[in-house]
Design a protein around this motif. Structure first.
Motif, PDB file in Angstrom:
ATOM      1  N   GLU A   1       2.805  -5.309  -3.519  1.00 29.60           N
ATOM      2  CA  GLU A   1       3.696  -4.232  -3.094  1.00 29.60           C
ATOM      3  C   GLU A   1       3.864  -3.172  -4.183  1.00 29.60           C
TER       4      GLU A   1
ATOM      5  N   ASP B   1      -0.004  -4.931   5.021  1.00 26.48           N
ATOM      6  CA  ASP B   1       0.576  -4.992   3.680  1.00 26.48           C
ATOM      7  C   ASP B   1       0.954  -6.410   3.261  1.00 26.48           C
ATOM      8  N   MET B   2       0.975  -7.330   4.204  1.00 30.30           N
ATOM      9  CA  MET B   2       1.486  -8.670   3.929  1.00 30.30           C
ATOM     10  C   MET B   2       0.695  -9.385   2.842  1.00 30.30           C
ATOM     11  N   THR B   3      -0.585  -9.111   2.746  1.00 30.00           N
ATOM     12  CA  THR B   3      -1.447  -9.806   1.779  1.00 30.00           C
ATOM     13  C   THR B   3      -1.768  -8.951   0.562  1.00 30.00           C
TER      14      THR B   3
ATOM     15  N   ARG C   1       4.207 -10.423  -8.156  1.00 31.72           N
ATOM     16  CA  ARG C   1       5.420 -10.695  -7.387  1.00 31.72           C
ATOM     17  C   ARG C   1       6.143 -11.914  -7.949  1.00 31.72           C
TER      18      ARG C   1
ATOM     19  N   SER D   1       9.070  -7.533  -4.493  1.00 32.52           N
ATOM     20  CA  SER D   1       9.094  -8.012  -3.104  1.00 32.52           C
ATOM     21  C   SER D   1      10.186  -7.283  -2.339  1.00 32.52           C
TER      22      SER D   1
ATOM     23  N   LEU E   1       3.336  -2.896   9.429  1.00 31.90           N
ATOM     24  CA  LEU E   1       3.291  -3.368   8.052  1.00 31.90           C
ATOM     25  C   LEU E   1       2.389  -4.587   7.861  1.00 31.90           C
ATOM     26  N   LYS E   2       1.843  -5.110   8.936  1.00 28.43           N
ATOM     27  CA  LYS E   2       1.041  -6.333   8.851  1.00 28.43           C
ATOM     28  C   LYS E   2      -0.072  -6.255   7.806  1.00 28.43           C
TER      29      LYS E   2
ATOM     30  N   LEU F   1       7.396  -3.711  11.749  1.00 27.30           N
ATOM     31  CA  LEU F   1       6.826  -4.919  11.148  1.00 27.30           C
ATOM     32  C   LEU F   1       5.364  -5.088  11.546  1.00 27.30           C
ATOM     33  N   ARG F   2       5.046  -4.699  12.768  1.00 23.73           N
ATOM     34  CA  ARG F   2       3.650  -4.757  13.219  1.00 23.73           C
ATOM     35  C   ARG F   2       2.788  -3.798  12.399  1.00 23.73           C
TER      36      ARG F   2
ATOM     37  N   LYS G   1      10.422   0.530   0.379  1.00 29.08           N
ATOM     38  CA  LYS G   1       8.988   0.241   0.379  1.00 29.08           C
ATOM     39  C   LYS G   1       8.155   1.505   0.564  1.00 29.08           C
TER      40      LYS G   1
END
Length: 236
Positions: free
Chosen positions: A64, A59-61, A69, A193, A56-57, A53-54, A141
């Motif tokens: 995808e 990619d959060m903004t 979305r 998403s 992937l940070k 998850l760290r 993903k």
């Protein structure tokens, strides 16, 4: 493919293989087999999930997949529908395995995991929480998402679902895992998403775990056979 995606894959593989080192350590500390497997699995996948998850940070903004979305409401709706789609796809796949290939209903791999969960309930967190998060990030993903950008949906879903099934090391029931991969990839594309297939995967695994814990192996096999009879009747 971004370098961080390779690190995500490496992190997942390390978590999968870490038991070869971790379990002997747990045995030396005096834990029984089920407790050792449960504690080490949760420990290793907790760390792996945090690291993934760290990574992937960034990619959060970012978008995808191509397209906009879906809204939160549609994501919730498709997450719920996705559970039923996945269960239905599993039923069809299991019916084909039994009726066409003569493979007995029920997965020994799942039964073994549930035996561990009965002896050490902490282990339930693996299939219900950590596996859906890490698997959807890896297989949908990263693998599916990157292939979908370069190729068409069919090739991307074929490769990602086959790899998804292979990683479960239950090759007799490859078709069942493949069908799940197809459904989760569809949910990902439908809503743009990764949250959607993660939630659907969590809910489906929770349903399977609860049913496995409260029913005997013979009861489960009987229900699976009844479900396959219903599906067979509907299809043929």
């Amino acid at each position: 493919m971004p370098k961080r995606y390779w690190w995500i894959i490496i992190t997942y593989v390390i978590a999968q293989l870490s038991s070869f080192i971790g379990l002997p350590i747990m045995f030396l500390l005096g834990f029984g087999q089920s407790d050792a497997i449960a504690i080490w699995s949760i420990l290793s996948f907790t760390i792996a999930t945090i690291v993934i998850l760290r990574l992937l940070k960034p990619d959060m903004t970012q978008p995808e997949l191509r397209g906009e979305r879906s809204s939160k409401g549609k994501i919730v709706l498709w997450s719920i529908l996705g559970v039923f789609l996945a269960l239905f796809a599993q039923g069809i796949a299991a019916t084909i395995e039994t009726q066409v290939f003569g493979i007995p209903a029920g997965s020994e791999n799942t039964m073994d995991l549930m035996n561990i969960a009965r002896e050490s309930p902490l282990f339930i967190l693996l299939p219900v929480v950590f596996a859906p998060i890490t698997e959807e990030i890896i297989f949908r993903k990263v693998i599916f998402g990157q292939m979908h950008k370069r190729f068409n949906f069919l090739l991307a879903v074929l490769v990602s679902s086959l790899v998804f099934g292979a990683f479960h090391m239950d090759f007799k029931h490859m078709l069942v895992y493949f069908s799940m991969g197809v459904v989760f990839a569809f949910l990902y594309v439908k809503t743009k998403s990764i949250i959607t297939p993660i939630v659907a995967h969590m809910a489906m695994n929770s349903f399977v775990v609860i049913s496995q814990l409260f029913y005997s192996e013979e009861d489960i096999r009987r229900m699976q056979e009844q479900l396959q009879t219903i599906v067979t009747g509907g299809l043929f």
